[in-house]
Design a protein around this motif. Structure first.
Motif, PDB file in Angstrom:
ATOM      1  N   GLN A 141       0.868  -0.916   0.068  1.00  0.00           N
ATOM      2  CA  GLN A 141       0.090  -0.091   0.027  1.00  0.00           C
ATOM      3  C   GLN A 141       0.889   1.208   0.024  1.00  0.00           C
ATOM      4  O   GLN A 141       0.431   2.297  -0.457  1.00  0.00           O
ATOM      5  CB  GLN A 141      -0.928  -0.014   1.298  1.00  0.00           C
ATOM      6  CG  GLN A 141      -1.919  -0.980   1.350  1.00  0.00           C
ATOM      7  CD  GLN A 141      -2.989  -0.706   2.413  1.00  0.00           C
ATOM      8  OE1 GLN A 141      -3.327  -1.932   2.620  1.00  0.00           O
ATOM      9  NE2 GLN A 141      -3.115   0.288   2.977  1.00  0.00           N
ATOM     10  N   SER A 142       1.856   1.183   0.731  1.00  0.00           N
ATOM     11  CA  SER A 142       2.693   2.423   0.909  1.00  0.00           C
ATOM     12  C   SER A 142       3.649   2.773  -0.340  1.00  0.00           C
ATOM     13  O   SER A 142       4.313   1.646  -0.916  1.00  0.00           O
ATOM     14  CB  SER A 142       3.644   2.170   1.958  1.00  0.00           C
ATOM     15  OG  SER A 142       4.633   3.187   2.280  1.00  0.00           O
ATOM     16  N   VAL A 143       3.630   4.083  -0.638  1.00  0.00           N
ATOM     17  CA  VAL A 143       4.578   4.246  -1.695  1.00  0.00           C
ATOM     18  C   VAL A 143       6.018   4.217  -1.334  1.00  0.00           C
ATOM     19  O   VAL A 143       6.988   3.875  -2.356  1.00  0.00           O
ATOM     20  CB  VAL A 143       4.539   5.925  -2.262  1.00  0.00           C
ATOM     21  CG1 VAL A 143       3.193   5.843  -3.107  1.00  0.00           C
ATOM     22  CG2 VAL A 143       4.445   6.695  -1.224  1.00  0.00           C
ATOM     23  N   ALA A 144       6.503   3.855  -0.099  1.00  0.00           N
ATOM     24  CA  ALA A 144       7.833   3.657   0.179  1.00  0.00           C
ATOM     25  C   ALA A 144       8.125   2.174  -0.015  1.00  0.00           C
ATOM     26  O   ALA A 144       9.336   2.020  -0.135  1.00  0.00           O
ATOM     27  CB  ALA A 144       8.000   3.984   1.780  1.00  0.00           C
ATOM     28  N   LEU A 145       7.268   1.369  -0.183  1.00  0.00           N
ATOM     29  CA  LEU A 145       7.319  -0.173  -0.591  1.00  0.00           C
ATOM     30  C   LEU A 145       7.482  -0.201  -2.046  1.00  0.00           C
ATOM     31  O   LEU A 145       7.418   0.604  -2.881  1.00  0.00           O
ATOM     32  CB  LEU A 145       6.272  -0.945  -0.331  1.00  0.00           C
ATOM     33  CG  LEU A 145       6.177  -0.993   1.444  1.00  0.00           C
ATOM     34  CD1 LEU A 145       4.777  -1.608   1.745  1.00  0.00           C
ATOM     35  CD2 LEU A 145       7.299  -1.747   2.218  1.00  0.00           C
ATOM     36  N   PRO A 146       8.454  -1.330  -2.556  1.00  0.00           N
ATOM     37  CA  PRO A 146       8.446  -1.565  -3.861  1.00  0.00           C
ATOM     38  C   PRO A 146       6.974  -2.126  -4.367  1.00  0.00           C
ATOM     39  O   PRO A 146       6.110  -2.290  -3.421  1.00  0.00           O
ATOM     40  CB  PRO A 146       9.540  -2.673  -4.020  1.00  0.00           C
ATOM     41  CG  PRO A 146       9.587  -3.420  -2.684  1.00  0.00           C
ATOM     42  CD  PRO A 146       9.200  -2.202  -1.751  1.00  0.00           C
ATOM     43  N   ILE A 147       6.949  -2.235  -5.635  1.00  0.00           N
ATOM     44  CA  ILE A 147       5.397  -2.864  -5.979  1.00  0.00           C
ATOM     45  C   ILE A 147       5.767  -4.364  -5.696  1.00  0.00           C
ATOM     46  O   ILE A 147       6.636  -4.779  -5.465  1.00  0.00           O
ATOM     47  CB  ILE A 147       5.318  -2.378  -7.770  1.00  0.00           C
ATOM     48  CG1 ILE A 147       6.367  -3.226  -8.623  1.00  0.00           C
ATOM     49  CG2 ILE A 147       5.129  -1.158  -7.668  1.00  0.00           C
ATOM     50  CD1 ILE A 147       6.082  -2.820  -9.980  1.00  0.00           C
ATOM     51  N   PRO A 148       4.327  -4.955  -5.753  1.00  0.00           N
ATOM     52  CA  PRO A 148       4.408  -6.251  -5.493  1.00  0.00           C
ATOM     53  C   PRO A 148       5.163  -7.266  -6.548  1.00  0.00           C
ATOM     54  O   PRO A 148       5.431  -6.753  -7.618  1.00  0.00           O
ATOM     55  CB  PRO A 148       2.863  -6.617  -5.861  1.00  0.00           C
ATOM     56  CG  PRO A 148       2.006  -5.449  -5.859  1.00  0.00           C
ATOM     57  CD  PRO A 148       2.974  -4.419  -6.045  1.00  0.00           C
TER      58      PRO A 148
END
Lengths: 265, 495
Positions: free
Chosen positions: B116-123
């Motif tokens: 969900q967070s933009v800080a994370l990579p995409i799935p």
């Protein structure tokens, strides 16, 4: 032997189910919500009840009432909010356009500027055979299922030479649904890039055109006509509004693009 | 022994402060004891309260007693994971970690659910579970699939043709649906509720409206309740019939695939005749429904149902009597009853393992309180059982509609009552048996008529893991068939 007989018996019982469209107009029920019709002569002065009621800001007043089919969810909020019955739904299924601007309608609209056909050269390339790659990018599965329904025996998309293919490399274009989520953006870009030129982009449904009910969410790109995606997806060649559009609305748009329907027919 | 929990029922509202707040150890013990006694986790989520504190809320369903138990505890940034002792908590705990930054210590497979967070990579940008060895190989599929289908990523660890492990990575469809519902009810929030899963418009709209009606104490007339049940069964029919057709297509049996494909449309068209939209959008609204049956509709619908029923029986007989079809369905992708219990499966996926779970009879709401549909179970847990459950449910739903349309409660001016403002500090749990199984919407109202926490659980949230389990020691070529036999929602999972 008995089994073969059962197959044939069932086949006879099920009958011929393919619709006569486009030779005959589709039969839609009275309550079907097709293109909205606005009668702005009924609008009371200083009334903006419909604009306030609209969940997706599809209605705006610029001296007179205007409605954006690209944002419209074809719900009933404006119809119910209007004290004078100035907005109603018709059973008109034809709504696909070639430009974003053509999706705007107002009180004068008796007929929207429906999609025009590709030019002669493109029609000679694609007119009898169009292969598309569908990409769901945050689609709730509403639009995807109506696109899938085009393949059933009633609509029988194959008879028009239009087919959905598995690989973008086999496709002439992509058919985009959903508001392009952050998590699907890269996949959309890569799929588009993998389609050989010349290629088409067809946006199906309110989400793909404007973000639909999810417009403004940080988890999506509002719509591919947004600047964010211009460099990756330069233009959209066909807009098919709806939430979701009826299969015959999608079919009408595709056939118009290919010049298989006389304009206005 | 009873749980130290608030006992409530489907659709009842109560004061949120009445939910007992236990110590984390006690909370954990109560849940484990409950699950041991046969209760299911129907919802489990976090809500941030104040600085660096999160309230964990768990709803356990007692299907035999028709009751729901609600309990909670407050944690800071970590707590001991339930998952090693209670596998059905696994995805809920990952979701809580992602939404509230609380770490379940000892969780065996800690990854974000939706990125969900933009800080994370995409799935797909984080490591997958992998097996190593010279004879093993890995297959990656998606997010863009070959068909007209929603996006998700499937990572298979294979030994030859056989799948050792399948990891399902979703999140590509995440649109932020819950955040749009954490406001005062509005046309916008209603539109979002109808778009949680576009194939379950009635199911999710009904759950949302039940929440609003419960918290604002709005009554719904018997006729509106009956019309809602008609719409919900039409939705179940179109989807189940579509699934039977898709299963035929996947095993290459085109006659029934074509017939079911057309018949699915007959039910969408019935819904369109009633509501103006093939998926039933803009029909269920807080306080009731927007359309009534007109004078000619009951007879017309009866005639169309009869004709469709006749054709469904012919297509289904053909499907279930063709040996080459049965050979592909029987024994494929079996899920054991034990796995079903451990993972807390719901809906047709559970009923095909012989578990008689059905919200319509276990936690009945609206018209289902007065008219009962028998629960359809089949044992075996394989693709055949999942197909057979749908076949039986189709028959029973048609029967329900035929009985109901004959005998609708009288209508008056109260087809749609106006729902007043939400009362503050109330909580409710609303369950609806959608065609995929138990939909749960849990809401807590805040001050001045807004919902301060809204949690949606689509049945797919439980059942995706069952697909992964069904694939174990199954040839990878059976994946499409197994996937179709569950036909789970990507959008409903990703929200």
């Amino acid at each position: 032997m008995i089994h073969t007989w059962n197959v044939l018996k069932a086949r006879l019982g099920q009958g011929h189910r393919t619709s006569d469209y486009p030779d005959e107009a589709p039969v839609l029920p009275e309550r079907f919500r097709g293109r909205p019709v606005i009668d702005d002569t009924k609008c009371p002065a200083d009334c903006d009840a419909c604009e306030k009621a609209c969940p997706t800001r599809a209605i705006r007043f610029d001296r007179k009432i205007q409605l954006d089919l690209g944002r419209c969810l074809f719900c009933r909020e404006c119809v119910e909010a209007c004290p004078e019955g100035a907005i109603r739904y018709s059973t008109e299924h034809r709504m696909a356009t070639r430009t974003r601007e053509d999706l705007w309608i107002d009180g004068k609209t008796t007929e929207t500027r429906l999609a025009s056909a590709l030019d002669q050269k493109m029609r000679s390339l694609f007119g009898r055979s169009l292969k598309l790659r569908q990409v769901a990018a945050g689609d709730c599965n509403g639009c995807a299922l109506e696109i899938q329904a085009l393949n059933n025996v009633v609509f029988d998309l194959g008879r028009f030479g239009i087919q959905f293919v598995a690989s973008p490399r086999h496709a002439d274009g992509i058919l985009l649904t959903g508001p392009i989520t952050q998590n699907m953006k890269l996949a959309v870009q890569k799929t588009y890039a993998a389609v050989p030129d010349p290629k088409w982009v067809i946006a199906v449904g309110a989400c793909a055109i404007s973000g639909g009910p999810f417009q403004g969410s940080p988890a999506i790109h509002r719509g591919p006509d947004d600047d964010i995606d211009k460099k990756d997806i330069p233009s959209i060649d066909l807009y098919i509004p709806g939430c979701p559009p009826h299969p015959v609305t999608i079919l009408d748009g595709l056939l118009r693009l290919l010049g298989r329907l006389e304009s206005g027919a | 022994m009873t749980l130290d929990a608030l006992i409530t029922q489907n659709g009842a509202a109560f004061d949120a402060v009445d939910v007992p707040i236990l110590s984390p150890e006690q909370f954990r013990r109560e849940i484990l004891d409950g699950v041991e006694r046969g209760l299911r986790i129907t919802a489990y989520f976090g809500e941030r309260i104040g600085a660096a504190k999160t309230s964990l809320v768990c709803v356990l369903a007692d299907d035999a007693e028709n009751s729901l138990s609600v309990l909670s505890c407050a944690v800071r940034d970590r707590y001991r994971s339930l998952t090693p002792d209670c596998p059905q908590a696994h995805l809920f705990e990952r979701e809580i970690a992602e939404q509230c930054d609380v770490i379940p210590e000892g969780h065996p497979w800690m990854k974000p659910v939706r990125y969900q967070s933009v800080a994370l990579p995409i799935p797909g940008g984080t490591p997958f579970f992998s097996a190593e060895g010279e004879v093993l190989h890995e297959v990656a599929v998606g997010p863009v699939h070959a068909g007209i289908i929603e996006p998700g990523h499937f990572r298979f660890q294979c030994h030859g043709e056989n799948v050792l492990h399948l990891e399902i990575q979703l999140g590509y469809q995440h649109r932020g649906a819950e955040s749009f519902l954490e406001t005062a009810p509005s046309p916008r929030s209603m539109a979002v509720a109808e778009s949680v899963a576009g194939d379950t418009v009635i199911g999710h709209a009904l759950a949302y409206c039940n929440v609003v009606e419960s918290i604002s104490r709005c009554a719904v007339s018997p006729r509106a309740q009956a019309l809602r049940a008609v719409a919900l069964e039409l939705e179940r029919l179109s989807n189940h019939i579509g699934d039977l057709g898709a299963l035929c297509a996947d095993v290459g049996f085109l006659p029934s695939a074509a017939y079911f494909g057309r018949l699915r449309g007959e039910f969408l068209n019935l819904l369109m005749s009633l509501t103006g939209n093939r998926n039933g959008r803009s029909f269920v609204r807080p306080g009731g429904v927007t359309f009534d049956l007109n004078d000619s509709m009951p007879a017309d619908f009866q005639a169309r149902l009869k004709a469709a029923e006749y054709d469904i029986q012919s297509a289904a007989r053909l499907m279930f009597e063709t040996p080459s079809v049965l050979a592909r369905l029987e024994g494929t992708g079996a899920v054991s009853e034990r796995t079903c219990r451990e993972l807390g499966l719901v809906g047709p996926s559970a009923r095909s393992c012989g578990m008689p779970l059905d919200v319509r009879s276990d936690h009945p709401h609206g018209a289902y309180r007065f008219s009962h549909i028998p629960v359809s179970t089949v044992s075996g847990g394989d693709v055949y059982a999942r197909a057979m459950v749908r076949r039986i449910e189709v028959e029973r739903s048609i029967q329900f509609l035929e009985d109901h349309l004959h005998d609708m409660p009288e209508g008056g001016q109260d087809l749609r009552n106006s729902a007043g403002p939400l009362r503050s500090g109330r909580m409710t749990i609303c369950l609806v048996e959608g065609w995929r199984g138990e939909i749960a919407h849990v809401a807590v109202s805040g001050e001045s008529g807004v919902l301060r926490r809204y949690k949606i659980k689509d049945p797919s949230f439980h059942n995706w893991t069952a697909l992964a389990m069904a694939l174990r020691e199954t040839p990878i070529s059976d994946f499409p068939l197994c996937n179709k036999s569950f036909n789970l929602s990507y959008a409903g999972h990703d929200l």
